[in-house]
Design a protein around this motif. Sequence first.
Motif, PDB file in Angstrom:
ATOM      1  N   GLU A 170      13.611  12.231   4.841  1.00  0.00           N
ATOM      2  CA  GLU A 170      13.795  13.308   3.862  1.00  0.00           C
ATOM      3  C   GLU A 170      12.518  13.544   3.069  1.00  0.00           C
ATOM      4  O   GLU A 170      12.126  14.694   2.818  1.00  0.00           O
ATOM      5  CB  GLU A 170      14.954  12.951   2.924  1.00  0.00           C
ATOM      6  CG  GLU A 170      15.275  14.036   1.912  1.00  0.00           C
ATOM      7  CD  GLU A 170      16.416  13.640   0.998  1.00  0.00           C
ATOM      8  OE1 GLU A 170      16.770  14.451   0.114  1.00  0.00           O
ATOM      9  OE2 GLU A 170      16.941  12.534   1.160  1.00  0.00           O
ATOM     10  N   TRP A 171      11.849  12.454   2.666  1.00  0.00           N
ATOM     11  CA  TRP A 171      10.579  12.603   1.945  1.00  0.00           C
ATOM     12  C   TRP A 171       9.539  13.303   2.812  1.00  0.00           C
ATOM     13  O   TRP A 171       8.765  14.123   2.312  1.00  0.00           O
ATOM     14  CB  TRP A 171      10.064  11.226   1.526  1.00  0.00           C
ATOM     15  CG  TRP A 171      10.896  10.531   0.498  1.00  0.00           C
ATOM     16  CD1 TRP A 171      11.993  11.021  -0.149  1.00  0.00           C
ATOM     17  CD2 TRP A 171      10.714   9.199   0.014  1.00  0.00           C
ATOM     18  NE1 TRP A 171      12.512  10.089  -1.006  1.00  0.00           N
ATOM     19  CE2 TRP A 171      11.750   8.959  -0.931  1.00  0.00           C
ATOM     20  CE3 TRP A 171       9.807   8.189   0.276  1.00  0.00           C
ATOM     21  CZ2 TRP A 171      11.865   7.751  -1.606  1.00  0.00           C
ATOM     22  CZ3 TRP A 171       9.933   6.983  -0.392  1.00  0.00           C
ATOM     23  CH2 TRP A 171      10.941   6.770  -1.327  1.00  0.00           C
ATOM     24  N   ASP A 172       9.536  12.970   4.090  1.00  0.00           N
ATOM     25  CA  ASP A 172       8.569  13.590   4.993  1.00  0.00           C
ATOM     26  C   ASP A 172       8.800  15.089   5.081  1.00  0.00           C
ATOM     27  O   ASP A 172       7.849  15.884   5.055  1.00  0.00           O
ATOM     28  CB  ASP A 172       8.683  12.945   6.376  1.00  0.00           C
ATOM     29  CG  ASP A 172       7.531  13.316   7.284  1.00  0.00           C
ATOM     30  OD1 ASP A 172       6.359  13.154   6.866  1.00  0.00           O
ATOM     31  OD2 ASP A 172       7.785  13.779   8.413  1.00  0.00           O
ATOM     32  N   ASP A 173      10.058  15.510   5.165  1.00  0.00           N
ATOM     33  CA  ASP A 173      10.373  16.944   5.217  1.00  0.00           C
ATOM     34  C   ASP A 173       9.984  17.628   3.914  1.00  0.00           C
ATOM     35  O   ASP A 173       9.424  18.738   3.917  1.00  0.00           O
ATOM     36  CB  ASP A 173      11.865  17.150   5.491  1.00  0.00           C
ATOM     37  CG  ASP A 173      12.270  16.670   6.875  1.00  0.00           C
ATOM     38  OD1 ASP A 173      11.372  16.572   7.745  1.00  0.00           O
ATOM     39  OD2 ASP A 173      13.462  16.382   7.084  1.00  0.00           O
ATOM     40  N   PRO A 186      -3.566   6.483   2.562  1.00  0.00           N
ATOM     41  CA  PRO A 186      -2.778   7.708   2.357  1.00  0.00           C
ATOM     42  C   PRO A 186      -1.417   7.398   1.751  1.00  0.00           C
ATOM     43  O   PRO A 186      -0.809   6.364   2.030  1.00  0.00           O
ATOM     44  CB  PRO A 186      -2.644   8.287   3.772  1.00  0.00           C
ATOM     45  CG  PRO A 186      -3.784   7.700   4.536  1.00  0.00           C
ATOM     46  CD  PRO A 186      -4.024   6.343   3.954  1.00  0.00           C
ATOM     47  N   ALA A 187      -0.938   8.318   0.936  1.00  0.00           N
ATOM     48  CA  ALA A 187       0.328   8.103   0.237  1.00  0.00           C
ATOM     49  C   ALA A 187       1.478   7.913   1.219  1.00  0.00           C
ATOM     50  O   ALA A 187       2.357   7.066   1.014  1.00  0.00           O
ATOM     51  CB  ALA A 187       0.611   9.275  -0.698  1.00  0.00           C
ATOM     52  N   LYS A 188       1.490   8.697   2.314  1.00  0.00           N
ATOM     53  CA  LYS A 188       2.575   8.573   3.285  1.00  0.00           C
ATOM     54  C   LYS A 188       2.628   7.173   3.897  1.00  0.00           C
ATOM     55  O   LYS A 188       3.702   6.673   4.226  1.00  0.00           O
ATOM     56  CB  LYS A 188       2.415   9.610   4.400  1.00  0.00           C
ATOM     57  CG  LYS A 188       2.980  10.975   4.082  1.00  0.00           C
ATOM     58  CD  LYS A 188       2.990  11.847   5.329  1.00  0.00           C
ATOM     59  CE  LYS A 188       3.612  13.195   5.045  1.00  0.00           C
ATOM     60  NZ  LYS A 188       3.695  14.035   6.271  1.00  0.00           N
ATOM     61  N   GLY A 189       1.484   6.555   4.052  1.00  0.00           N
ATOM     62  CA  GLY A 189       1.445   5.224   4.633  1.00  0.00           C
ATOM     63  C   GLY A 189       2.037   4.156   3.734  1.00  0.00           C
ATOM     64  O   GLY A 189       2.337   3.057   4.192  1.00  0.00           O
ATOM     65  N   LEU A 190       2.208   4.485   2.445  1.00  0.00           N
ATOM     66  CA  LEU A 190       2.745   3.521   1.490  1.00  0.00           C
ATOM     67  C   LEU A 190       4.220   3.743   1.198  1.00  0.00           C
ATOM     68  O   LEU A 190       4.842   2.925   0.520  1.00  0.00           O
ATOM     69  CB  LEU A 190       1.947   3.598   0.170  1.00  0.00           C
ATOM     70  CG  LEU A 190       0.448   3.288   0.281  1.00  0.00           C
ATOM     71  CD1 LEU A 190      -0.235   3.555  -1.043  1.00  0.00           C
ATOM     72  CD2 LEU A 190       0.222   1.850   0.710  1.00  0.00           C
ATOM     73  N   LEU A 210       1.370  -0.199  -5.412  1.00  0.00           N
ATOM     74  CA  LEU A 210       1.120   0.885  -4.459  1.00  0.00           C
ATOM     75  C   LEU A 210       0.096   1.874  -5.012  1.00  0.00           C
ATOM     76  O   LEU A 210      -0.718   2.422  -4.264  1.00  0.00           O
ATOM     77  CB  LEU A 210       2.430   1.599  -4.135  1.00  0.00           C
ATOM     78  CG  LEU A 210       3.490   0.754  -3.412  1.00  0.00           C
ATOM     79  CD1 LEU A 210       4.765   1.559  -3.197  1.00  0.00           C
ATOM     80  CD2 LEU A 210       2.958   0.253  -2.074  1.00  0.00           C
ATOM     81  N   GLY A 211       0.140   2.086  -6.331  1.00  0.00           N
ATOM     82  CA  GLY A 211      -0.854   2.971  -6.938  1.00  0.00           C
ATOM     83  C   GLY A 211      -2.264   2.423  -6.808  1.00  0.00           C
ATOM     84  O   GLY A 211      -3.215   3.163  -6.528  1.00  0.00           O
ATOM     85  N   LYS A 212      -2.421   1.122  -6.973  1.00  0.00           N
ATOM     86  CA  LYS A 212      -3.737   0.502  -6.819  1.00  0.00           C
ATOM     87  C   LYS A 212      -4.217   0.589  -5.369  1.00  0.00           C
ATOM     88  O   LYS A 212      -5.401   0.811  -5.108  1.00  0.00           O
ATOM     89  CB  LYS A 212      -3.691  -0.951  -7.280  1.00  0.00           C
ATOM     90  CG  LYS A 212      -3.506  -1.099  -8.791  1.00  0.00           C
ATOM     91  CD  LYS A 212      -3.458  -2.561  -9.202  1.00  0.00           C
ATOM     92  CE  LYS A 212      -3.305  -2.691 -10.711  1.00  0.00           C
ATOM     93  NZ  LYS A 212      -3.225  -4.111 -11.144  1.00  0.00           N
ATOM     94  N   LEU A 213      -3.306   0.394  -4.409  1.00  0.00           N
ATOM     95  CA  LEU A 213      -3.692   0.532  -3.000  1.00  0.00           C
ATOM     96  C   LEU A 213      -4.144   1.948  -2.704  1.00  0.00           C
ATOM     97  O   LEU A 213      -5.095   2.168  -1.932  1.00  0.00           O
ATOM     98  CB  LEU A 213      -2.512   0.155  -2.100  1.00  0.00           C
ATOM     99  CG  LEU A 213      -2.101  -1.328  -2.080  1.00  0.00           C
ATOM    100  CD1 LEU A 213      -0.844  -1.510  -1.247  1.00  0.00           C
ATOM    101  CD2 LEU A 213      -3.231  -2.181  -1.505  1.00  0.00           C
TER     102      LEU A 213
END
Length: 474
Positions: A438-441, A420-424, A410-413
């Motif tokens: 919860e992460w989104d909030d 975008p980080a949220k997309g991963l 995921l870091g390489k992507l």
Amino acid sequence: MADTSPVSLARQLLAILGRDRKRLLRIDDYLHGRHDDPYMPAMADEEYRLLAKRAISNWTPLLINTPAQTRYVDGYRAGDDSGQGSATNLSSPQWEHWQRSRLDARQTAIYKGALAYGHSFTLTERVKGAVLTKGLSALRTAALYEDPANDDTPYAALSVTAWPYSESAGTARMWDGTHEYAVSFLSLDDEEGVKLAAGKRHGASECPVTRFAASVDLEGRTVGVVEPMVPLQNRINQTIFDLLLAQSYGSTKVRTVTGMAPPVQRDPETGEVVYDEQGNPIPLPINHNAKRFLFAEDPDVKFGSLDETPLGGFIDSIDMSIRHLSAVAQVPPHHLLGQIANLSAEALQAAETALSRKIQEFRTLFGEAWERVFRFAAELGGAAGVDDFKGEVIWRDMEQRSLAQAADALGKLREQLGIPAKGLWKRVPNVTQTELDEWDDLADEEDSVGQLATALTRATPQTDATADEVPAAA
């Protein structure tokens, strides 16, 4: 013109249940280990029949559980006007309906029913002011379609709530596009015994029953994973039965002796030989086992042995039959045989390829069914999403990967492709929809704090610090 009256529809649906009942009950028997007996002689004794019962080795539940345990709905992404999906949140009407119906736990039974019998059903209805969805068994439920191969919406559906018993009539519920009817019947093939009560509106514009089909051909026929496997399952049972026979009667050496007469019974008073009704001496039983040995004084007595029957061929035949079962069912052999030693990651992934394709096919079919359930629930609940044909079900990622490998990928992507980080986030192994929300909030909170800090920094004037001059002492 076909008769579409409620009574006629009820008779047709009950006739469908009667037509398919024998086939579905046979599938149900194989699913629960009630298989056909292996072939045995007509005059087989109780020992043979006991071995036949022990030869039943039921593989069919594993063929269902393996793909069923890889499918868990974790959320529903509603489609917006631009066609882009918006992430599911815990307060969305669709997800509230899912949680209220307790489908997190109940969805597995729906999948297993569809995989076992070829199809299962769900019923979405309003119960005490709340919209709920529950599963319906294929053994009790039938549906009529104008085009069974392509239609998602049944013309009518019926589900048996109680089977006829003694002199009591059976009961069922039937739904069409606008009404629900209470049905009573004497038997599945007795058209004259079908009675309907007055119908009541169910509050929707379509029949509230949704079909979950594992496979539908262009004739509208549904086939599960059990029925095609019955011949292979019987072959495995027969081979195991033959193995048990060879193991019970021929797997040990047989000791032989010639030229030796066994001891015979004698009268304790006279010492004379006792004869049976045919005039033959009655031999005494010989207590011979692995701890005892025989000897003879007569030099003409000869001892020998008969070799045991090798069992390796039977074991190899069972292994081959299981591999055939694995190939036809698209389940990797190591799932059935438990042989995963010395398999590289690439070999293991290659072995899982066929199963992954099969799982993806089932996800597509069942995902379309769940999307209809969500649209139907929105209509009954008066919420948005009645005509949302852009929404999609979010499936949990059940692929087993280490967290370190996933983090590196995921870091390489993120770095190389700029995703975008949220997309991963949803690609993190075993993450749930609740955790994503919860992460989104938390991300929104961090972003708000960062924006506030930036604004305060920009609003504060920057001055060069100068030291106060101190007068020198005289």
